[in-house]
Design an enzyme around this catalytic site. Structure first.
Site, PDB file in Angstrom:
ATOM      1  N   GLU A   8      37.813  50.746  71.889  1.00  0.00           N
ATOM      2  CA  GLU A   8      36.787  50.420  70.896  1.00  0.00           C
ATOM      3  C   GLU A   8      35.393  50.316  71.491  1.00  0.00           C
ATOM      4  O   GLU A   8      34.411  50.703  70.881  1.00  0.00           O
ATOM      5  CB  GLU A   8      37.082  49.076  70.191  1.00  0.00           C
ATOM      6  CG  GLU A   8      38.464  48.942  69.625  1.00  0.00           C
ATOM      7  CD  GLU A   8      39.315  48.058  70.500  1.00  0.00           C
ATOM      8  OE1 GLU A   8      39.417  48.378  71.699  1.00  0.00           O
ATOM      9  OE2 GLU A   8      39.882  47.083  70.007  1.00  0.00           O
ATOM     10  N   ASP A  82      42.545  47.012  71.252  1.00  0.00           N
ATOM     11  CA  ASP A  82      43.027  45.656  71.547  1.00  0.00           C
ATOM     12  C   ASP A  82      44.419  45.418  70.968  1.00  0.00           C
ATOM     13  O   ASP A  82      44.762  45.948  69.906  1.00  0.00           O
ATOM     14  CB  ASP A  82      42.064  44.617  70.973  1.00  0.00           C
ATOM     15  CG  ASP A  82      40.725  44.612  71.706  1.00  0.00           C
ATOM     16  OD1 ASP A  82      40.681  45.073  72.858  1.00  0.00           O
ATOM     17  OD2 ASP A  82      39.737  44.153  71.107  1.00  0.00           O
ATOM     18  N   ASP A  84      46.079  43.447  69.022  1.00  0.00           N
ATOM     19  CA  ASP A  84      46.232  42.541  67.897  1.00  0.00           C
ATOM     20  C   ASP A  84      46.253  43.406  66.641  1.00  0.00           C
ATOM     21  O   ASP A  84      46.172  44.633  66.720  1.00  0.00           O
ATOM     22  CB  ASP A  84      45.107  41.492  67.852  1.00  0.00           C
ATOM     23  CG  ASP A  84      43.707  42.106  67.877  1.00  0.00           C
ATOM     24  OD1 ASP A  84      43.578  43.316  67.572  1.00  0.00           O
ATOM     25  OD2 ASP A  84      42.754  41.388  68.197  1.00  0.00           O
ATOM     26  N   GLU A  86      44.088  43.843  64.319  1.00  0.00           N
ATOM     27  CA  GLU A  86      42.838  44.573  64.121  1.00  0.00           C
ATOM     28  C   GLU A  86      42.818  45.813  65.013  1.00  0.00           C
ATOM     29  O   GLU A  86      42.456  46.906  64.584  1.00  0.00           O
ATOM     30  CB  GLU A  86      41.651  43.663  64.444  1.00  0.00           C
ATOM     31  CG  GLU A  86      40.347  44.074  63.806  1.00  0.00           C
ATOM     32  CD  GLU A  86      40.279  43.765  62.322  1.00  0.00           C
ATOM     33  OE1 GLU A  86      39.394  44.332  61.664  1.00  0.00           O
ATOM     34  OE2 GLU A  86      41.111  42.981  61.829  1.00  0.00           O
ATOM     35  N   TYR A 297      42.419  38.648  77.327  1.00  0.00           N
ATOM     36  CA  TYR A 297      41.930  38.855  75.960  1.00  0.00           C
ATOM     37  C   TYR A 297      41.590  37.522  75.303  1.00  0.00           C
ATOM     38  O   TYR A 297      42.376  36.570  75.346  1.00  0.00           O
ATOM     39  CB  TYR A 297      42.990  39.596  75.146  1.00  0.00           C
ATOM     40  CG  TYR A 297      42.491  40.073  73.806  1.00  0.00           C
ATOM     41  CD1 TYR A 297      41.327  40.805  73.694  1.00  0.00           C
ATOM     42  CD2 TYR A 297      43.208  39.799  72.643  1.00  0.00           C
ATOM     43  CE1 TYR A 297      40.872  41.249  72.459  1.00  0.00           C
ATOM     44  CE2 TYR A 297      42.764  40.244  71.411  1.00  0.00           C
ATOM     45  CZ  TYR A 297      41.597  40.963  71.320  1.00  0.00           C
ATOM     46  OH  TYR A 297      41.154  41.407  70.106  1.00  0.00           O
ATOM     47  N   ARG A 299      40.815  36.727  72.063  1.00  0.00           N
ATOM     48  CA  ARG A 299      41.202  36.382  70.684  1.00  0.00           C
ATOM     49  C   ARG A 299      42.701  36.139  70.670  1.00  0.00           C
ATOM     50  O   ARG A 299      43.496  37.053  70.492  1.00  0.00           O
ATOM     51  CB  ARG A 299      40.813  37.495  69.706  1.00  0.00           C
ATOM     52  CG  ARG A 299      39.306  37.632  69.545  1.00  0.00           C
ATOM     53  CD  ARG A 299      38.921  38.582  68.431  1.00  0.00           C
ATOM     54  NE  ARG A 299      37.476  38.717  68.334  1.00  0.00           N
ATOM     55  CZ  ARG A 299      36.765  39.639  68.971  1.00  0.00           C
ATOM     56  NH1 ARG A 299      37.379  40.516  69.759  1.00  0.00           N
ATOM     57  NH2 ARG A 299      35.452  39.700  68.854  1.00  0.00           N
ATOM     58  N   HIS A 344      51.037  37.075  72.901  1.00  0.00           N
ATOM     59  CA  HIS A 344      49.792  37.129  73.659  1.00  0.00           C
ATOM     60  C   HIS A 344      49.797  36.076  74.757  1.00  0.00           C
ATOM     61  O   HIS A 344      50.678  35.240  74.839  1.00  0.00           O
ATOM     62  CB  HIS A 344      48.602  36.906  72.727  1.00  0.00           C
ATOM     63  CG  HIS A 344      48.446  37.993  71.712  1.00  0.00           C
ATOM     64  ND1 HIS A 344      47.737  37.820  70.549  1.00  0.00           N
ATOM     65  CD2 HIS A 344      48.914  39.264  71.679  1.00  0.00           C
ATOM     66  CE1 HIS A 344      47.771  38.947  69.833  1.00  0.00           C
ATOM     67  NE2 HIS A 344      48.479  39.823  70.516  1.00  0.00           N
TER      68      HIS A 344
END
Length: 690
Positions: A8, A82, A84, A86, A297, A299, A344
């Site tokens: 991204e 990433d 997750d 999203e 990471y 988040r 995670h």
């Protein structure tokens, strides 16, 4: 063999490229390349099925073209967004936009951007997770449904430019409810009796004439003075000496919410600033070993830590501090937050050799402070407990008992990392039945205080405890509320605006589920179930949409308009009809009464003759900026505020008088306190009986 890796972020792409050879090209999508259109609903609903009409945004058209061309030349294309929901959805949209089957592209994941992590990920690719993609789509469509259907209704009933949101509106209600508690609060008087023994030991009254003394036990000056007079003439001796050893355990490594809270309290960073800095540390910075990501990471709502990271931490602790600071076994922490994504990791440093001492030479000041916070927290989480000796002394007379407490640090344990331990508060060595001297005795007046407003950090803690939102939504939610002018940040406290009360009250009455924290939390849990392939995302959308759409339809005619139209007495220069004063997103303005037939508008500042004059009630300057104090009114009645609003937001709800404050010379207000009238200074809060 030519390989293309799609991520991204340009920074992330640059860092990863450093670890790979000439056969790899790394390109950034620069975030979401496809989304629902901004100018229309963008969702087709057919036979209870929801079909999103995704579009490539204009500002991403050139990026998509570049990725398409690179993909044609590549033998293998990897999605490396990433790990997750999203990121999974971004990967899905990238694949679709460049004409690839999302199920055909290898997907690589990693918690940290280091050479080892990237190499390992390339050796163990998987495919995009359809359930996670569906969970993200369900969230996006739910938010679009609520925002697109409800925002126009609020604009038509209250004020143009208003918005609502699934997480946004339930968060706003929490803020508004707290403000209501503060406004409804009635302070109560209470007194404490505090003593000083042997000129050194501070103690507080805990018992008088056999009655236990608690916070609200002594409620007036008469009672306090009577107790003081009795105890002043008594002799005291030591009735109890108690020493207990206690241990304090370290906190776990950070997750998103605790990092935002700690950065706020320790460093004064807003959640938004914290996440921007953390993103930089994750994506890659210059280190003594080259450019790489220095934290995992950021988040995450998990407290899990990789075994190799725990092993590295234990080696570092043993080498730096010795065996005494190393527990026999590694520490593991259980996550208590709702819906935590246990796959995670917690937020930790990726290379422990990049110590804060070394990092200070490479990182920018703000980056360094946050990195040191993360590094020290992680290292401390694997260290031994700190040990304290808590001390208690009780002094007794014929009628009273006083208690003094102290603390002595026996072993610093994990506090060794922080290097800023609290100073010991030691009590003197006394013996039982020993007589002590009453050096000083005070009766101190106090007043109960209203609940404090939320800070950004404490609001995030509240959202987390209620299960509202997820790590990626905390900071953006607060930013949206601020951008929409539903809240303001004053002295690091969140203050709702008047329009926030109106919006929340309307939603509570007509759309209670939208502001209900338990409903929002349950929806988050159901989104989690979609990600686990235990619920159908289309069914959940329809279950929400059908009754909600009926509520919106009914509200268009059933909800009474709260707009107040004030006729100015002047005529429209375009059509000759009377002009009115209206409210919009950016304040009040003048418009034609026949709108939308005639669309004439005029800035209110240019038509001061049409605007009713404010009544100036005080001829003294505002205590905060020096402006004039004027009388205002709202739906909740009359109040007094600075004429320089919104630059200065000083307000007072109390009726001013001509009486001057003996302390500061400012105007005093007359108000009721505990069923009697008093005078209180608007500026310094000095009080006296009326």
């Amino acid at each position: 063999m030519k390989n293309l890796i799609i991520v991204e972020s340009p920074t992330k792409a640059k860092t990863i490229k450093n670890f790979l050879g000439k056969n790899y090209t790394v390109v950034a999508s620069k975030g979401h390349i496809r989304d629902l259109p901004k100018s229309s609903f963008g969702i087709k609903i057919e036979n209870k099925a929801f079909i999103p009409e995704y579009r490539v945004s204009k500002d991403h058209a050139s990026v998509v073209k570049e990725i398409k061309e690179l993909a044609k030349e590549a033998d293998q294309v990897y999605i490396a967004t990433d790990e997750d929901r999203e990121g999974e959805a971004i990967g899905f949209h990238i694949a679709t936009a460049i004409g690839k089957d999302p199920k055909s592209l290898p997907r690589i994941v990693f918690h940290e951007i280091t050479k080892h992590a990237i190499t390992h990920a390339l050796e163990h690719p998987r495919i995009l997770d359809e359930s996670s993609i569906n969970a993200q789509q369900a969230r996006r469509l739910l938010d679009r449904i609520v925002g697109y259907k409800l925002s126009p209704l609020l604009s038509s009933k209250i004020q143009k430019g208003l918005s609502a949101g699934r997480v946004q509106s339930s968060t706003l209600k929490i803020v508004v409810d707290r403000e209501k508690e503060i406004r409804a609060f009635k302070e109560e008087e209470f007194w404490s009796i505090d003593a000083l023994f042997n000129k050194t030991v501070e103690a507080s009254l805990i018992e008088f004439e056999g009655e236990k003394i608690e916070k609200m036990s002594i409620q007036n000056a008469t009672r306090a003075k009577a107790i003081k007079e009795t105890l002043l003439h008594e002799n005291f001796q030591v009735a109890l000496i108690e020493k207990k050893e206690r241990e304090s355990s370290p906190s776990p490594a950070f997750m998103t919410s605790t990092l935002q809270q700690s950065a706020s309290s320790s460093l004064g960073y807003s959640p938004k600033k914290t996440m921007i800095l953390a993103q930089t540390l994750y994506e890659g910075v210059q280190t003594h070993l080259g450019t790489m990501g220095v934290i995992t990471y950021m988040r995450t709502d998990s407290l899990n830590v990789a075994q190799e990271a725990i092993h590295a931490a234990r080696e570092t602790i043993q080498k730096a501090y010795g065996e005494a600071y190393l527990p026999e076994k590694p520490r593991f922490y259980a996550n208590k937050s709702k819906g935590a994504q246990e796959a995670h990791e917690a937020i930790r440093p990726t290379i422990l050799s990049f110590t804060p001492e070394i990092a200070k030479e490479y990182l920018k000041p703000d980056e360094f402070k946050l990195y040191a916070l993360i590094y020290n927290r992680f290292l401390a989480s694997q260290m031994t407990n700190a040990r304290f000796e808590s001390q208690t002394l009780v002094f007794e007379s014929t009628h009273g008992k006083f208690k003094a407490t102290g603390r002595k640090l026996l072993f610093d344990g994990f506090y060794k990392v922080y290097g800023d331990n609290d100073k010991d508060k030691l009590l003197p060595n006394l013996s039982l039945q020993q007589t002590v001297t009453l050096s000083k005795l005070d009766a101190n007046q106090h007043f109960t205080e209203p609940p404090s407003r939320y800070s950004e950090a404490s609001l995030i803690k509240k959202l987390e405890s209620l299960g509202i939102g997820r790590p990626s939504t905390y900071a953006p939610t607060i930013s949206v509320l601020s951008a929409r002018e539903y809240i303001g940040i004053e002295k690091k406290q969140i203050v709702p605006t008047e329009i926030a009360f109106q919006v929340t009250e309307l939603l509570e009455k007509h759309f209670p589920q939208i502001v209900d924290s338990s409903f929002t939390s349950t929806m988050e849990e159901r989104l989690d179930l979609i990600a686990e392939d235990k619920e159908d995302w289309q069914s959940i959308l329809w279950e929400f949409y059908e009754p909600f759409e009926a509520q919106v339809t009914q509200g268009k005619t059933g909800i009474e308009s709260q707009k107040v139209v004030v006729f100015t007495g002047e005529m429209c220069p375009k059509c000759g009809k009377e002009l009115v004063r209206r409210k919009g997103r950016f304040g009040e303005f003048i418009a034609c009464s026949t709108y939308p037939t005639c669309k004439y508008t005029q800035n209110l500042k240019k038509t001061t003759a049409a605007a009713p004059k404010e009544k100036i009630t005080l001829s003294v300057p505002c205590p905060e900026c020096g402006g004039e104090i004027i009388e205002r009114s709202s739906r909740r009645g009359k109040f007094f505020g600075c004429g320089n609003y919104p630059k200065c937001k000083f307000i007072s709800n109390y009726e001013p008088t001509d009486k001057k404050c003996p302390e500061c010379g400012y105007i005093m207000a007359k108000r009721e306190l505990r069923k009697k009238e008093i005078f209180e200074c608007i500026k310094c809060k000095h009080k006296e009986d009326a």
